[in-house]
Write an enzyme that holds these catalytic residues in place. Structure first.
Site, mmCIF file in Angstrom:
data_model
loop_
_atom_site.group_PDB
_atom_site.id
_atom_site.type_symbol
_atom_site.label_atom_id
_atom_site.label_comp_id
_atom_site.label_asym_id
_atom_site.label_seq_id
_atom_site.Cartn_x
_atom_site.Cartn_y
_atom_site.Cartn_z
ATOM 1 N N LEU A 10 0.817 -1.223 0.000
ATOM 2 C CA LEU A 10 0.000 0.000 0.000
ATOM 3 C C LEU A 10 0.850 1.272 0.000
ATOM 4 O O LEU A 10 0.376 2.329 0.376
ATOM 5 C CB LEU A 10 -0.993 0.011 1.183
ATOM 6 C CG LEU A 10 -1.953 -1.184 1.252
ATOM 7 C CD1 LEU A 10 -2.832 -1.074 2.501
ATOM 8 C CD2 LEU A 10 -2.827 -1.273 0.015
ATOM 9 N N SER B 125 -0.925 2.842 -3.009
ATOM 10 C CA SER B 125 -2.341 2.530 -3.240
ATOM 11 C C SER B 125 -3.060 2.606 -1.899
ATOM 12 O O SER B 125 -2.436 2.857 -0.869
ATOM 13 C CB SER B 125 -2.485 1.139 -3.854
ATOM 14 O OG SER B 125 -1.846 0.185 -3.054
ATOM 15 N N ASN C 247 13.196 -0.831 -6.031
ATOM 16 C CA ASN C 247 11.808 -1.287 -5.979
ATOM 17 C C ASN C 247 11.396 -2.086 -7.206
ATOM 18 O O ASN C 247 10.561 -2.987 -7.113
ATOM 19 C CB ASN C 247 10.856 -0.097 -5.840
ATOM 20 C CG ASN C 247 10.920 0.518 -4.461
ATOM 21 O OD1 ASN C 247 11.480 -0.078 -3.548
ATOM 22 N ND2 ASN C 247 10.360 1.702 -4.306
ATOM 23 N N SER D 239 6.125 -2.593 -20.410
ATOM 24 C CA SER D 239 5.557 -1.357 -20.959
ATOM 25 C C SER D 239 6.059 -1.117 -22.370
ATOM 26 O O SER D 239 7.202 -1.471 -22.712
ATOM 27 C CB SER D 239 5.982 -0.188 -20.066
ATOM 28 O OG SER D 239 5.714 1.039 -20.696
ATOM 29 N N TYR E 291 12.853 4.761 -15.126
ATOM 30 C CA TYR E 291 11.652 3.906 -15.137
ATOM 31 C C TYR E 291 11.703 2.954 -16.332
ATOM 32 O O TYR E 291 11.531 1.742 -16.194
ATOM 33 C CB TYR E 291 10.381 4.773 -15.194
ATOM 34 C CG TYR E 291 9.157 4.004 -15.628
ATOM 35 C CD1 TYR E 291 8.526 3.135 -14.757
ATOM 36 C CD2 TYR E 291 8.657 4.128 -16.925
ATOM 37 C CE1 TYR E 291 7.420 2.394 -15.160
ATOM 38 C CE2 TYR E 291 7.554 3.402 -17.337
ATOM 39 C CZ TYR E 291 6.939 2.537 -16.459
ATOM 40 O OH TYR E 291 5.863 1.814 -16.873
ATOM 41 N N LYS F 122 12.088 -1.420 -16.655
ATOM 42 C CA LYS F 122 11.238 -2.377 -17.393
ATOM 43 C C LYS F 122 12.101 -3.240 -18.313
ATOM 44 O O LYS F 122 11.922 -4.454 -18.397
ATOM 45 C CB LYS F 122 10.159 -1.635 -18.190
ATOM 46 C CG LYS F 122 9.080 -0.988 -17.316
ATOM 47 C CD LYS F 122 8.299 -2.039 -16.523
ATOM 48 C CE LYS F 122 7.329 -1.435 -15.532
ATOM 49 N NZ LYS F 122 6.759 -2.412 -14.586
ATOM 50 N N ASN G 85 -0.395 11.450 -15.472
ATOM 51 C CA ASN G 85 -0.942 10.860 -16.690
ATOM 52 C C ASN G 85 -2.167 11.627 -17.181
ATOM 53 O O ASN G 85 -2.863 12.299 -16.417
ATOM 54 C CB ASN G 85 -1.289 9.382 -16.465
ATOM 55 C CG ASN G 85 -0.046 8.557 -16.185
ATOM 56 O OD1 ASN G 85 0.124 8.025 -15.092
ATOM 57 N ND2 ASN G 85 0.840 8.468 -17.149
ATOM 58 N N ARG H 142 -0.988 8.202 -28.831
ATOM 59 C CA ARG H 142 -0.801 7.022 -27.981
ATOM 60 C C ARG H 142 -1.912 6.021 -28.267
ATOM 61 O O ARG H 142 -2.942 6.371 -28.858
ATOM 62 C CB ARG H 142 -0.889 7.391 -26.480
ATOM 63 C CG ARG H 142 0.186 8.342 -25.995
ATOM 64 C CD ARG H 142 1.539 7.664 -25.899
ATOM 65 N NE ARG H 142 2.545 8.564 -25.351
ATOM 66 C CZ ARG H 142 3.244 9.446 -26.074
ATOM 67 N NH1 ARG H 142 3.034 9.541 -27.389
ATOM 68 N NH2 ARG H 142 4.145 10.226 -25.507
ATOM 69 N N ASP I 145 8.720 12.847 -23.760
ATOM 70 C CA ASP I 145 7.580 12.286 -24.508
ATOM 71 C C ASP I 145 8.008 11.860 -25.908
ATOM 72 O O ASP I 145 8.728 12.597 -26.589
ATOM 73 C CB ASP I 145 6.456 13.331 -24.638
ATOM 74 C CG ASP I 145 5.473 13.278 -23.484
ATOM 75 O OD1 ASP I 145 5.399 12.228 -22.813
ATOM 76 O OD2 ASP I 145 4.775 14.282 -23.257
HETATM 77 C C1 UD1 Z 1 4.317 6.693 -20.285
HETATM 78 C C2 UD1 Z 1 4.770 5.411 -20.935
HETATM 79 C C3 UD1 Z 1 3.978 4.254 -20.407
HETATM 80 C C4 UD1 Z 1 4.076 4.219 -18.903
HETATM 81 C C5 UD1 Z 1 3.577 5.531 -18.335
HETATM 82 C C6 UD1 Z 1 3.794 5.522 -16.848
HETATM 83 C C7 UD1 Z 1 5.605 5.759 -23.196
HETATM 84 C C8 UD1 Z 1 5.291 5.833 -24.641
HETATM 85 N N1 UD1 Z 1 4.589 5.500 -22.380
HETATM 86 O O1 UD1 Z 1 3.034 6.946 -20.755
HETATM 87 O O2 UD1 Z 1 4.492 3.059 -20.946
HETATM 88 O O3 UD1 Z 1 3.330 3.156 -18.395
HETATM 89 O O4 UD1 Z 1 4.342 6.613 -18.879
HETATM 90 O O5 UD1 Z 1 3.355 6.708 -16.275
HETATM 91 O O6 UD1 Z 1 6.723 5.911 -22.768
HETATM 92 N N2 UD1 Z 1 -0.434 14.703 -21.631
HETATM 93 C C9 UD1 Z 1 -0.851 16.022 -21.716
HETATM 94 N N3 UD1 Z 1 -1.201 16.665 -20.581
HETATM 95 C C10 UD1 Z 1 -1.141 16.085 -19.358
HETATM 96 C C11 UD1 Z 1 -0.715 14.727 -19.265
HETATM 97 C C12 UD1 Z 1 -0.352 14.080 -20.418
HETATM 98 O O7 UD1 Z 1 -0.915 16.587 -22.814
HETATM 99 O O8 UD1 Z 1 -1.458 16.747 -18.356
HETATM 100 C C13 UD1 Z 1 -0.067 13.983 -22.860
HETATM 101 C C14 UD1 Z 1 1.363 13.496 -22.860
HETATM 102 O O9 UD1 Z 1 2.225 14.469 -23.357
HETATM 103 C C15 UD1 Z 1 1.247 12.281 -23.785
HETATM 104 C C16 UD1 Z 1 -0.168 11.759 -23.538
HETATM 105 O O10 UD1 Z 1 -0.879 12.842 -22.924
HETATM 106 O O11 UD1 Z 1 1.336 12.694 -25.118
HETATM 107 C C17 UD1 Z 1 -0.191 10.570 -22.601
HETATM 108 O O12 UD1 Z 1 0.586 10.871 -21.457
HETATM 109 P P1 UD1 Z 1 0.582 9.932 -20.173
HETATM 110 O O13 UD1 Z 1 -0.818 9.604 -19.787
HETATM 111 O O14 UD1 Z 1 1.437 10.586 -19.140
HETATM 112 O O15 UD1 Z 1 1.234 8.578 -20.669
HETATM 113 P P2 UD1 Z 1 2.620 8.315 -21.436
HETATM 114 O O16 UD1 Z 1 3.619 9.351 -21.134
HETATM 115 O O17 UD1 Z 1 2.304 8.033 -22.856
#
Ligand code: UD1
Length: 366
Positions: free
Chosen positions: A64, A67, A129, A154, A179, A183, A230, A262, A327
């Site tokens: 936890l 989580s 970890n 991933s 990170y 993986k 995310n 994505r 990114d």
């Molecule tokens: C990344 C990894 C994924 C991993 C995850 C862990 C890659 C391709 N992917 O996901 O394998 O499990 O991190 O956290 O390496 N975005 C915005 N605004 C925001 C947040 C995100 O525009 O506030 C955009 C990001 O720039 C990206 C997309 O949304 O283009 C997805 O972002 P996110 O959800 O953080 O995932 P990844 O970075 O793709």
């Protein structure tokens, strides 16, 4: 179906002998115990549901640290009973001993740190970890002759892919973050362990694309601690009025609308893939293989915002911002192998993902 019998199960605190709770639960005489490390997390908790639906007996191992115990209550409301739970670190052999007191059929290993930015600031934590715990856990499995291991990897291992969609033969690129490195390292470790086990350990390496959504019951979902990094959890918190407007991280990428692409898949679809992988290992004992898990379709950030509005009727307050370090421009899966070998493919649409994510956010409140 075997008649149900009631067992008395102990829930352990940190370390053997520290019994913190007692609960009753039902188990079929023939049920197969599957350890789910990180089972109180986002993907882990949904996989617990999928395992029960497929007739397995999940055993959650989760300390936890990232989580909440309330996930166990959500699972109980979905499943109608409590799942066996051990609040221990899966990499701590002494603390794990009670988990192995009864036979274990397989392990699904989710427990790991997963924030790219945090990994840059604290690489030591990520090595310990993620890689250290996986090594310890795999050693425990081999010591006991446990035959099936499903590992949570991933698409980040592909980095900025030279061709799209990416299949499993796409070269793994040098990691862009600690990170991502963990993986890749865990995949390598498990390949060596598989070879050393000489047919006694089967391994499925699952490379997830971008899991989003929540259980349609809205009893479990993503529970980010602090400000979400995310896209979708930030988006739903933004619409709920918790976060202010969402920043789109860059609209000058070489994509049709300038924003990153994505492959977003529903967490329930992803959970079901773990059951399919386990069943594949049962059919092919001692094998090792790697599978991409995605929809096969890419969506841009702008398309996600639009799909959210279509699915929920709510506009997403947002503004354009600069690119986020690390990114990749675009990545989406060729998931043909998972369909052909595991018999798995996604069933749920992007709109459904976002509608379920929003229902979960509404339940959590503002
Ligand atoms: C990344 C990894 C994924 C991993 C995850 C862990 C890659 C391709 N992917 O996901 O394998 O499990 O991190 O956290 O390496 N975005 C915005 N605004 C925001 C947040 C995100 O525009 O506030 C955009 C990001 O720039 C990206 C997309 O949304 O283009 C997805 O972002 P996110 O959800 O953080 O995932 P990844 O970075 O793709």
């Amino acid at each position: 179906m075997e008649p149900y019998r009631t067992l008395r199960l102990r829930i352990y605190g940190n370390g053997p002998g520290k019994v913190t709770d007692i609960c009753g639960m039902a188990e079929t005489a023939q049920s197969l115990r599957i350890i789910v490390t990180g089972g109180a997390g986002f993907i882990g908790s949904h996989t617990v549901v999928a395992l029960v639906e497929a007739g397995y007996e999940p055993v959650i191992v989760d300390d936890l640290r990232n989580s909440k115990a309330s996930v166990l209550d959500g699972l109980e409301r979905i499943l109608g009973r409590r799942v066996e739970f051990h609040a221990v670190d899966c990499g701590n052999a002494a603390a794990m001993a009670p988990v192995f007191e009864r036979p274990v059929h397989g392990v699904i290993h989710f427990a790991a740190d997963k924030a790219v930015g945090e990994s840059v600031a604290h690489p030591e934590q990520y090595f310990a970890n993620n890689i250290g715990a996986t090594a310890q856990l795999t050693d425990m499995l081999r010591e006991r002759g446990i035959a099936h291991l499903v590992f949570s990897s991933s698409c980040t291992v592909y980095g900025e892919a030279s061709a799209l969609p990416v299949d499993e033969n796409t070269p793994v690129k040098p990691a862009a973050s600690p990170y991502g490195f963990t993986k890749q390292a865990c995949e390598s470790l498990l390949r060596y362990s598989h070879a050393a086990a000489d047919g006694q350990l089967g391994v499925a390496l699952l490379r997830y694309f971008n899991p989003i959504g929540a259980h349609p019951s809205a009893e479990i979902g993503e529970l980010p601690l602090g400000t979400p990094a995310n896209l979708v959890p930030f988006l739903t918190q933004s619409v709920a009025g918790i976060r202010g407007e969402l920043t789109v991280h860059g609209d000058d990428y070489p994509t049709p609308d300038g924003t990153c692409i994505r492959d977003y898949l529903h967490v329930v679809d992803l959970a079901e893939a773990h059951v399919a992988a386990l069943q594949w290992l049962e059919r092919h004992p001692g094998s090792l293989d790697v599978f991409n898990l995605g929809t096969g379709e890419g969506s841009s950030v702008k398309q996600v915002l639009q799909a959210f509005e279509e699915a929920t009727g709510r506009p997403v307050p947002h503004r354009m911002g600069p690119r986020r370090a690390g990114d990749v421009t675009a990545i989406y899966a060729d998931a043909t192998k998972a369909a052909d070998v595991l018999g798995w493919s996604t069933k749920r649409s992007l709109q459904q993902c976002l509608a379920d994510a929003w229902r979960w956010q509404e339940k959590l409140g503002g």
